[in-house]
Design a protein around this motif. Structure first.
Motif, PDB file in Angstrom:
ATOM      1  N   THR A   1       1.045  -1.243  -0.276  1.00  0.00           N
ATOM      2  CA  THR A   1      -0.225   0.056   0.227  1.00  0.00           C
ATOM      3  C   THR A   1       1.428   1.620   0.007  1.00  0.00           C
ATOM      4  N   ASN A   2       1.573   1.332   1.216  1.00  0.00           N
ATOM      5  CA  ASN A   2       2.885   2.400   1.109  1.00  0.00           C
ATOM      6  C   ASN A   2       3.631   2.693  -0.497  1.00  0.00           C
ATOM      7  N   ARG A   3       3.877   0.996  -0.606  1.00  0.00           N
ATOM      8  CA  ARG A   3       4.683   1.159  -2.415  1.00  0.00           C
ATOM      9  C   ARG A   3       4.133   2.068  -3.028  1.00  0.00           C
TER      10      ARG A   3
ATOM     11  N   ASN B   1      -0.971   1.120  -9.898  1.00  0.00           N
ATOM     12  CA  ASN B   1      -1.556  -0.419 -10.124  1.00  0.00           C
ATOM     13  C   ASN B   1      -1.218  -1.461  -9.773  1.00  0.00           C
ATOM     14  N   LEU B   2       0.048  -1.995 -10.014  1.00  0.00           N
ATOM     15  CA  LEU B   2      -0.141  -3.027  -9.659  1.00  0.00           C
ATOM     16  C   LEU B   2       0.671  -3.549  -8.273  1.00  0.00           C
ATOM     17  N   ASP B   3       0.946  -2.211  -7.208  1.00  0.00           N
ATOM     18  CA  ASP B   3       0.941  -2.496  -6.241  1.00  0.00           C
ATOM     19  C   ASP B   3      -0.406  -2.501  -5.308  1.00  0.00           C
ATOM     20  N   CYS B   4      -0.906  -1.849  -5.453  1.00  0.00           N
ATOM     21  CA  CYS B   4      -3.033  -1.438  -5.500  1.00  0.00           C
ATOM     22  C   CYS B   4      -2.838  -3.163  -5.744  1.00  0.00           C
ATOM     23  N   ALA B   5      -2.942  -4.082  -6.829  1.00  0.00           N
ATOM     24  CA  ALA B   5      -3.336  -5.474  -6.873  1.00  0.00           C
ATOM     25  C   ALA B   5      -2.748  -6.288  -6.251  1.00  0.00           C
ATOM     26  N   ALA B   6      -1.828  -6.121  -6.201  1.00  0.00           N
ATOM     27  CA  ALA B   6      -1.045  -6.794  -4.634  1.00  0.00           C
ATOM     28  C   ALA B   6      -1.774  -7.291  -3.420  1.00  0.00           C
ATOM     29  N   THR B   7      -1.910  -5.757  -3.232  1.00  0.00           N
ATOM     30  CA  THR B   7      -2.612  -5.169  -1.823  1.00  0.00           C
ATOM     31  C   THR B   7      -4.020  -6.314  -1.642  1.00  0.00           C
TER      32      THR B   7
ATOM     33  N   ASN C   1      -8.925  -3.194   1.661  1.00  0.00           N
ATOM     34  CA  ASN C   1      -8.016  -2.345   2.339  1.00  0.00           C
ATOM     35  C   ASN C   1      -8.859  -1.152   1.187  1.00  0.00           C
ATOM     36  N   VAL C   2      -9.363  -0.128   1.423  1.00  0.00           N
ATOM     37  CA  VAL C   2      -9.517   1.455   1.437  1.00  0.00           C
ATOM     38  C   VAL C   2      -8.197   2.236   0.569  1.00  0.00           C
ATOM     39  N   LYS C   3      -7.358   2.367   1.150  1.00  0.00           N
ATOM     40  CA  LYS C   3      -6.566   2.779   0.611  1.00  0.00           C
ATOM     41  C   LYS C   3      -5.994   2.225  -0.481  1.00  0.00           C
ATOM     42  N   ALA C   4      -5.666   1.250  -0.484  1.00  0.00           N
ATOM     43  CA  ALA C   4      -5.792   0.007  -2.877  1.00  0.00           C
ATOM     44  C   ALA C   4      -6.583   1.199  -2.816  1.00  0.00           C
TER      45      ALA C   4
END
Length: 396
Positions: A147-149, A163-169, A176-179
């Motif tokens: 999420t932070n990355r 977007n890739l990091d959000c998908a992983a989250t 996870n609302v932040k993602a």
């Protein structure tokens, strides 16, 4: 009383310390006395190899060998379980993120995630009391790091990576609302409106009262409207352009004007064949005309000659004053002839004829949207014509 005679040197300590204003200064401790043999720059360089005082990374001992103290600190960073190592890097990343040092923060999150993926050491199992608790802890740290990355990548405009990091989250925690927020923001930045709408709506399903997502939803709706308007205007321009071209073709055909296009289209700037009303074939037609003073290799571009105007009208104001290069004063409105190349021949055109009358001659064509007219002094017309005939291909 015992003492030093006036004017004699002050006493020094047994360690031979320096003196200032007749007061003995104690000698440096043995561990620091060595520094007296070095310049200030050398001392700074030596201190920079000590981890506590480092201002830049120096991994050597100054002589090309290994910096033992630094390597020891590096090793400490990897002491403990995978979760402990990852948590350490995560916290360092958070510290950098608070300072908005996005690249440094991202590097620490990279290390944290790499630590979570590394093989578990045998001795690590001995420290783990509850495997399920440990795995949940690792999952929590991984979710936070992804999420932070994603935030770091969003701030650096690396939208695909965000977007890739959000998908992983979201694979770890779909609530996870932040993602969802950061994914929607990245999609909006890329004008991927349907994807942005989907991410934003999913985030609001999780947390309907989230103000940041609500504002983002409004931004997405506004951008969607802007894109629709821009696309609508583009289509209208394209349709109008097609209609203008079609109307012009009909107008030229009905007037009996021949045209052709070559691969060497000249630069006419903003000059073009056009109708006064682009969508009315009966409105006044205007055509760019190039006056070519071939004897002197000079030209004049008249951007718009209306179909009812004559060459004489334009020659009168163009040749009213002597042309800068016409030293002999040969170019006068009534002292020149006009010619047009037509196919394999040369046609003399009347200066007092309207443009439309000139173009009714079936031998004359408008080439690349431009009518070229050669303007020749009468005294040199015969000589010029003979030269032209030599260059023209023989008639069959």
């Amino acid at each position: 009383m015992a003492g030093n005679p006036a004017g004699s040197e002050p006493e020094k300590s047994e360690q031979d310390g320096d003196t200032v204003a007749n007061v003995a200064v104690p000698a440096l401790p043995p561990a620091m006395a060595e520094s007296k043999r070095h310049t200030v720059d050398e001392v700074v360089q030596m201190m920079n190899r000590m981890p506590l005082f480092m201002t830049e990374l120096d991994e050597t001992d100054g002589e090309g060998g290994e910096n033992v103290e630094l390597e020891a600190l590096k090793a400490l960073a990897y002491e403990g379980t995978r979760a402990e190592v990852a948590q350490n890097f995560r916290e360092q990343g958070n510290d950098q993120a608070k300072l908005k040092r996005w690249l440094d923060a991202r590097e620490f999150y990279d290390k944290a995630l790499a630590a979570l993926k590394s093989p578990r050491k045998e001795e690590e199992w001995e420290e783990i009391k509850d495997e399920e608790v440990e795995l949940n802890k690792e999952k929590e740290i991984a979710e936070a790091c992804y999420t932070n990355r994603a935030l770091c990548n969003l701030e650096k405009k690396n939208y695909r990576s965000c977007n890739l990091d959000c998908a992983a989250t979201l694979r770890l925690n779909e609530r996870n609302v932040k993602a969802w927020y950061r994914s929607a923001s990245a999609c909006l930045a890329l004008d991927k409106i349907p994807e942005a709408e989907d991410a934003c709506s999913r985030g609001l399903e999780v947390e309907p009262s989230n103000k940041a997502l609500s504002r983002l939803s409004e931004d997405i709706a506004k951008r969607k409207g802007d894109i629709a308007r821009i696309e609508r205007e583009r289509q209208e321009r394209e349709e109008r352009k097609v209609m203008k071209e079609r109307t012009l073709r009909i107008a030229l055909k009905e007037r009996g004007i021949k045209t052709k296009t070559t691969s060497n289209k000249p630069d006419l700037e903003d000059a073009e064949m056009q109708l006064m009303d682009p969508l009315d074939k009966k409105s006044t037609l205007s055509i760019p005309v190039m006056l070519m003073y071939s004897v002197h290799l000079q030209t004049d571009l008249i951007k718009s000659v209306k179909e009812h105007e004559t060459l004489q009208e334009h020659l009168n104001y163009i040749l009213e004053e002597p042309l800068p290069w016409d030293e002999a004063g040969e170019y006068k409105p009534d002292n020149v002839n006009c010619y047009v190349f037509a196919g394999a021949g040369l046609v003399k055109v009347g200066k007092k004829l309207s443009l439309i009358k000139i173009l009714e001659d079936k031998r004359i064509e408008i080439e690349d949207g431009l009518l070229r007219i050669h303007v020749i002094p009468k005294s040199k017309a015969a000589e010029w014509i003979e030269e032209v005939k030599k260059r023209l291909p023989p008639r069959t």
